[in-house]
Design a protein around this motif. Structure first.
Motif, PDB file in Angstrom:
ATOM      1  N   GLN A   1       0.835  -1.195   0.000  1.00  0.00           N
ATOM      2  CA  GLN A   1       0.000   0.000   0.000  1.00  0.00           C
ATOM      3  C   GLN A   1       0.877   1.254   0.000  1.00  0.00           C
ATOM      4  N   LEU A   2       2.022   1.189   0.687  1.00  0.00           N
ATOM      5  CA  LEU A   2       2.956   2.309   0.708  1.00  0.00           C
ATOM      6  C   LEU A   2       3.448   2.633  -0.702  1.00  0.00           C
ATOM      7  N   GLN A   3       3.828   1.624  -1.458  1.00  0.00           N
ATOM      8  CA  GLN A   3       4.331   1.849  -2.814  1.00  0.00           C
ATOM      9  C   GLN A   3       3.252   2.462  -3.702  1.00  0.00           C
ATOM     10  N   THR A   4       2.047   1.925  -3.621  1.00  0.00           N
ATOM     11  CA  THR A   4       0.960   2.444  -4.451  1.00  0.00           C
ATOM     12  C   THR A   4       0.617   3.879  -4.065  1.00  0.00           C
ATOM     13  N   LEU A   5       0.598   4.148  -2.770  1.00  0.00           N
ATOM     14  CA  LEU A   5       0.272   5.491  -2.303  1.00  0.00           C
ATOM     15  C   LEU A   5       1.348   6.490  -2.723  1.00  0.00           C
ATOM     16  N   THR A   6       2.606   6.103  -2.577  1.00  0.00           N
ATOM     17  CA  THR A   6       3.704   6.980  -3.012  1.00  0.00           C
ATOM     18  C   THR A   6       3.604   7.262  -4.503  1.00  0.00           C
ATOM     19  N   TYR A   7       3.316   6.237  -5.265  1.00  0.00           N
ATOM     20  CA  TYR A   7       3.171   6.361  -6.719  1.00  0.00           C
ATOM     21  C   TYR A   7       2.079   7.379  -7.065  1.00  0.00           C
ATOM     22  N   VAL A   8       0.942   7.266  -6.419  1.00  0.00           N
ATOM     23  CA  VAL A   8      -0.180   8.163  -6.695  1.00  0.00           C
ATOM     24  C   VAL A   8       0.155   9.604  -6.281  1.00  0.00           C
ATOM     25  N   LEU A   9       0.730   9.778  -5.099  1.00  0.00           N
ATOM     26  CA  LEU A   9       1.035  11.120  -4.603  1.00  0.00           C
ATOM     27  C   LEU A   9       2.084  11.823  -5.460  1.00  0.00           C
ATOM     28  N   VAL A  10       3.103  11.095  -5.872  1.00  0.00           N
ATOM     29  CA  VAL A  10       4.142  11.693  -6.716  1.00  0.00           C
ATOM     30  C   VAL A  10       3.567  12.113  -8.066  1.00  0.00           C
ATOM     31  N   LEU A  11       2.749  11.244  -8.676  1.00  0.00           N
ATOM     32  CA  LEU A  11       2.148  11.594  -9.965  1.00  0.00           C
ATOM     33  C   LEU A  11       1.222  12.796  -9.829  1.00  0.00           C
ATOM     34  N   LEU A  12       0.424  12.833  -8.771  1.00  0.00           N
ATOM     35  CA  LEU A  12      -0.480  13.965  -8.566  1.00  0.00           C
ATOM     36  C   LEU A  12       0.308  15.258  -8.358  1.00  0.00           C
ATOM     37  N   HIS A  13       1.411  15.168  -7.637  1.00  0.00           N
ATOM     38  CA  HIS A  13       2.230  16.354  -7.379  1.00  0.00           C
ATOM     39  C   HIS A  13       2.761  16.947  -8.674  1.00  0.00           C
ATOM     40  N   PHE A  14       3.344  16.100  -9.517  1.00  0.00           N
ATOM     41  CA  PHE A  14       3.957  16.618 -10.736  1.00  0.00           C
ATOM     42  C   PHE A  14       2.908  16.945 -11.809  1.00  0.00           C
ATOM     43  N   LEU A  15       1.775  16.264 -11.785  1.00  0.00           N
ATOM     44  CA  LEU A  15       0.689  16.647 -12.685  1.00  0.00           C
ATOM     45  C   LEU A  15       0.175  18.034 -12.302  1.00  0.00           C
ATOM     46  N   LYS A  16       0.062  18.281 -11.011  1.00  0.00           N
ATOM     47  CA  LYS A  16      -0.340  19.607 -10.537  1.00  0.00           C
ATOM     48  C   LYS A  16       0.661  20.660 -10.999  1.00  0.00           C
ATOM     49  N   ARG A  17       1.945  20.361 -10.895  1.00  0.00           N
ATOM     50  CA  ARG A  17       2.965  21.309 -11.318  1.00  0.00           C
ATOM     51  C   ARG A  17       2.882  21.603 -12.821  1.00  0.00           C
TER      52      ARG A  17
END
Length: 313
Positions: free
Chosen positions: A128-144
């Protein structure tokens, strides 16, 4: 009386040197009306390259009028001005640089997360940690990326072409290859983390909550700065409201908080490395912006406001 501007080469003006010095004449405007932007446009028509115009030492702003450079021009009273031109070399737009550097993690993370058998020569069930990190990182850079396209307004149109490689290396390597490669490996799989704090749903939810608040405040800071600058201008005002009451650049502060949440959640040395390097660089930028605000607005700038970290720095 016509306004004459003599342009001389200085520094890196080799590509322009064959045509310099050149005299530009403005018949329909006075020295109080002709701006550096007007001079640049006239010179651009003759030399289609990127350059900056300078007075005695520093580059001149486009909005500055010729009469405002009179202290550096002894012949200003006669309607004649002398400026120097510096060839800026190959340039690329700020917007393009931002889009390219943020695109790196958006490509690298999915590749490593979705194809572990290629990068780790094994298959395993993601935690769950890996999936959550994956989602948060993608959302962060998509926002940027979206902010770069629709929110940010840039004071300068271009930067040196070499910056696209330097800036991209920071994101593509540190928050791209190293972070993704370190977090998505079998050592962070569901089986490997079973029973540990990093598999605890409450712990993961808490870190995610901090990340969400930080990202929301970061977006608010970007919108506040955008709304201070009318489209097509370089006008700046004193930002107010929210975390701006505490620091000059809350977007940097909240960026650090968001990545700290990911670092605490993953406990990855590569996340720590990216956080430390990013925080150091943003602290340098924050100090520079803070000094710029205080110099520009003087006594009107809030005295208790810090540069980046509330009550500290």
């Amino acid at each position: 009386m016509p306004v004459n501007v003599t342009i001389k080469p200085a520094g890196r003006a080799l590509a322009l040197a064959k045509g310099l010095p050149v005299i530009l004449t403005f018949d329909e405007k006075t020295a109080e009306q002709v701006t550096i932007g007007d001079v640049k446009s006239a010179l651009q028509a003759k030399f289609p390259r990127k350059f900056s115009l300078e007075g005695s030492k520093n580059a001149l702003d486009d909005e500055k009028t010729l009469i405002e450079t009179s202290s550096e021009n002894k012949s200003a009273a006669s309607g004649s001005f002398t400026l120097t031109v510096k060839d800026l070399g190959p340039q690329v737009s700020w917007r393009t640089v931002f889009l390219v550097e943020y695109a790196g993690p958006l490509i690298i993370h999915p590749l490593i997360y979705l194809f572990p058998q290629v990068f780790y020569r094994t298959t395993f069930e993601h935690s769950q940690l890996q999936t959550l990190t994956y989602v948060l990182v993608l959302l962060h850079f998509l926002k940027r990326e979206l902010e770069t396209l629709f929110v940010h307004r840039f004071s300068h149109a271009t930067m040196p072409l070499r910056n696209i490689f330097k800036n991209s290396a920071h994101y593509h390597i540190l928050s791209g290859i190293l972070l993704a490669g370190g977090v998505y490996g079998p050592w962070y799989s569901r089986k490997a983390l079973a029973g540990s704090l990093r598999a605890n749903p409450t712990f993961l939810a808490a870190c995610t909550g901090v990340w969400l608040v930080a990202e929301a405040l970061n977006f608010h800071a970007h919108l506040t700065v955008r709304n201070l600058r009318p489209a097509g201008t370089k006008t700046r005002g004193i930002p107010r409201g929210g975390l701006f009451e505490l620091v000059s650049v809350p977007n940097y502060f909240t960026e650090v908080v968001a990545w700290t949440a990911i670092t605490v959640m993953t406990q990855s040395p590569f996340a720590v490395l990216f956080l430390v390097v990013s925080t150091g660089q943003m602290a340098i930028w924050a100090a520079k912006k803070h000094r710029g605000y205080k110099k520009e607005f003087g006594s009107n700038y809030p005295k208790g406001r810090k540069a980046m970290f509330p009550f500290i720095f």
